[in-house]
Design an enzyme around this catalytic site. Sequence first.
Site, PDB file in Angstrom:
ATOM      1  N   ASP A   1       0.930  -1.203  -0.105  1.00 10.84           N
ATOM      2  CA  ASP A   1      -0.046   0.005   0.099  1.00 10.84           C
ATOM      3  C   ASP A   1       1.032   1.323  -0.181  1.00 10.84           C
ATOM      4  OD1 ASP A   1      -2.223   1.750   0.785  1.00 10.84           O
ATOM      5  OD2 ASP A   1      -3.386   0.117   1.019  1.00 10.84           O
TER       6      ASP A   1
ATOM      7  N   ARG B   1      -4.981   6.335   0.862  1.00 11.32           N
ATOM      8  CA  ARG B   1      -6.560   6.480   1.479  1.00 11.32           C
ATOM      9  C   ARG B   1      -6.641   7.425   2.468  1.00 11.32           C
ATOM     10  NH1 ARG B   1     -11.268   3.138   0.979  1.00 11.32           N
ATOM     11  NH2 ARG B   1     -12.820   3.888   2.429  1.00 11.32           N
TER      12      ARG B   1
ATOM     13  N   THR C   1     -16.315  -3.872  -9.663  1.00 10.12           N
ATOM     14  CA  THR C   1     -17.567  -3.577  -9.037  1.00 10.12           C
ATOM     15  C   THR C   1     -18.746  -3.843  -9.787  1.00 10.12           C
ATOM     16  OG1 THR C   1     -18.715  -1.624  -8.464  1.00 10.12           O
ATOM     17  CG2 THR C   1     -16.977  -1.175 -10.067  1.00 10.12           C
TER      18      THR C   1
ATOM     19  N   SER D   1     -19.803   6.729 -13.358  1.00  8.58           N
ATOM     20  CA  SER D   1     -18.850   7.833 -12.753  1.00  8.58           C
ATOM     21  C   SER D   1     -17.376   7.651 -13.489  1.00  8.58           C
ATOM     22  CB  SER D   1     -18.868   7.559 -11.208  1.00  8.58           C
ATOM     23  OG  SER D   1     -18.143   6.630 -10.719  1.00  8.58           O
TER      24      SER D   1
ATOM     25  N   TYR E   1     -15.080   7.097 -11.565  1.00  9.24           N
ATOM     26  CA  TYR E   1     -14.354   5.817 -10.747  1.00  9.24           C
ATOM     27  C   TYR E   1     -14.798   4.574 -11.512  1.00  9.24           C
ATOM     28  CZ  TYR E   1     -14.711   1.987  -7.593  1.00  9.24           C
ATOM     29  OH  TYR E   1     -14.608   0.716  -7.076  1.00  9.24           O
ATOM     30  N   HIS E   2     -16.218   4.326 -11.278  1.00  8.98           N
ATOM     31  CA  HIS E   2     -16.563   3.194 -11.948  1.00  8.98           C
ATOM     32  C   HIS E   2     -16.167   2.696 -13.510  1.00  8.98           C
ATOM     33  CE1 HIS E   2     -19.734   3.906  -8.792  1.00  8.98           C
ATOM     34  NE2 HIS E   2     -19.617   2.598  -8.525  1.00  8.98           N
TER      35      HIS E   2
ATOM     36  N   LYS F   1     -12.965   0.686 -13.292  1.00  9.98           N
ATOM     37  CA  LYS F   1     -13.149  -0.598 -13.064  1.00  9.98           C
ATOM     38  C   LYS F   1     -13.689  -1.507 -14.068  1.00  9.98           C
ATOM     39  CE  LYS F   1     -11.673  -0.817  -8.955  1.00  9.98           C
ATOM     40  NZ  LYS F   1     -10.531  -1.654  -8.957  1.00  9.98           N
TER      41      LYS F   1
ATOM     42  N   VAL G   1     -20.354  -2.505   0.088  1.00  8.11           N
ATOM     43  CA  VAL G   1     -20.069  -3.210   1.301  1.00  8.11           C
ATOM     44  C   VAL G   1     -20.356  -2.497   2.383  1.00  8.11           C
ATOM     45  CG1 VAL G   1     -18.009  -4.420   2.445  1.00  8.11           C
ATOM     46  CG2 VAL G   1     -17.967  -4.291  -0.140  1.00  8.11           C
TER      47      VAL G   1
ATOM     48  N   THR H   1     -31.831  10.722   5.303  1.00 11.37           N
ATOM     49  CA  THR H   1     -32.419  11.401   4.131  1.00 11.37           C
ATOM     50  C   THR H   1     -32.411  10.256   2.851  1.00 11.37           C
ATOM     51  OG1 THR H   1     -30.361  12.125   3.438  1.00 11.37           O
ATOM     52  CG2 THR H   1     -31.672  13.521   4.805  1.00 11.37           C
TER      53      THR H   1
ATOM     54  N   TYR I   1     -33.634  10.046  -1.107  1.00  8.34           N
ATOM     55  CA  TYR I   1     -33.955  10.539  -2.218  1.00  8.34           C
ATOM     56  C   TYR I   1     -35.108  10.129  -2.956  1.00  8.34           C
ATOM     57  CZ  TYR I   1     -29.680  13.570  -1.978  1.00  8.34           C
ATOM     58  OH  TYR I   1     -28.777  14.273  -1.216  1.00  8.34           O
TER      59      TYR I   1
ATOM     60  N   ARG J   1     -31.079  13.222  -8.438  1.00  7.23           N
ATOM     61  CA  ARG J   1     -30.590  12.529  -9.380  1.00  7.23           C
ATOM     62  C   ARG J   1     -31.421  12.252 -10.430  1.00  7.23           C
ATOM     63  NH1 ARG J   1     -28.462   9.102  -4.691  1.00  7.23           N
ATOM     64  NH2 ARG J   1     -26.646  10.047  -4.107  1.00  7.23           N
TER      65      ARG J   1
END
Length: 391
Positions: A32, A36, A147, A182, A184-185, A188, A214, A256, A258, A331
């Site tokens: 590592d 993070r 993911t 996204s 990020y996604h 993957k 998770v 909350t 949405y 969204r």
Amino acid sequence: MPILLTGADGYVGWPTALRIADRTDDRVVMVDDLSRRGWVDEVGSVSATPIGDVETRLTAAREVHGLRNLSFVEGDLTEKAFVDELLDVHEPETVVHVAAQPSAPYSQINGERANYTQHNNMQATRNLLWGLEEAGLTDTHFIETTTTGIYGAPNFPVPEGGATMEHGGERDEVPFPAMAGSWYHLTKAHDAANVRLAHDQFGIPTSDVRTAIVYGTETEETREDERLKTRFDFDYYFGTVTHRFCAQAVAGYPVTVYGKGEQRKPFVSLEDAVEGLARLALADPDDRPDDHVVYNQVTRAISIVEVAETIAETGADFDLDVEVEHFENPRDEDETHKMVIENDRYMDLIDEQRQSFSEGVDDVFETLDRHRDTVTAYEDRFLPSVLAERV
């Protein structure tokens, strides 16, 4: 032969390293660059659970579980020279690649973070795959957590692997198209394609573990000592939906939701995620398939409103009066989408679900109850409108 585990300082990586080391006499080399911790600090937040430095964690692993086969190497996987040396020195039989910038919201802040996320995640994976080829380690089992987010929200059951495509009267199985939402996604989705290509070109046996959302704070190994706890993020950028909702409840805020919140998302507990990765890492080379295999690392799909209601019910056991409030959804999404995701292969791998959603939420509240002061001190981290101004 050693097992190499990247991202070992992270939420999933650390407990996975403990479990693998506890079940084998082989060396487990953790890798590592500790970034993070820096990313979370950058957005003005902190782990609710205090996490020690690497040496403190290793000392606890030795004292509590007798694990003397764990070692740690600090380094940046985007640096090819570092990866090449790492593979040359340790010659791993298995690589469990968990390292990544894991936050979709972080990747969406601006172009700088989007570029960083894509470079960081994809370059690390390519370096490892090409490093195995160039080091002559093509028998090494390469396991990567991608993911379920690459699937998007299709209106048919999500397959565990390829999809059958029909066109012009012909049928064939093709890789599931990248429908990531996204930056990020999308990293993957690219990783999944590169892992498949590395198998096709180099013959590396590969396992693409498509991880769901998770939840949970504990595994069998981390329960034994405070020094063994894994990190717990609850802010808008790095906290998952369950963890943010629980932190809001502890801080006295309503949960909350949405819109209707009836859309179902795939979930897996930390305990069940760690178990699957450990079993793949420790599979006998004679028994594991010499192939490219996709696993949907999910135990069940849960609606967002069920997540909120379960948190409210469990919170009552901790003397919390949790309100569930619905707000207009900012969204563009189907609030009633009922995701169905196939997971037979993953369930066969782990045999059975080890922790239900309500049990995982109970663990989260027990953890946050001990660290309530930290959550309340950083309660302004819940909302993106506030966070964006301070990043």
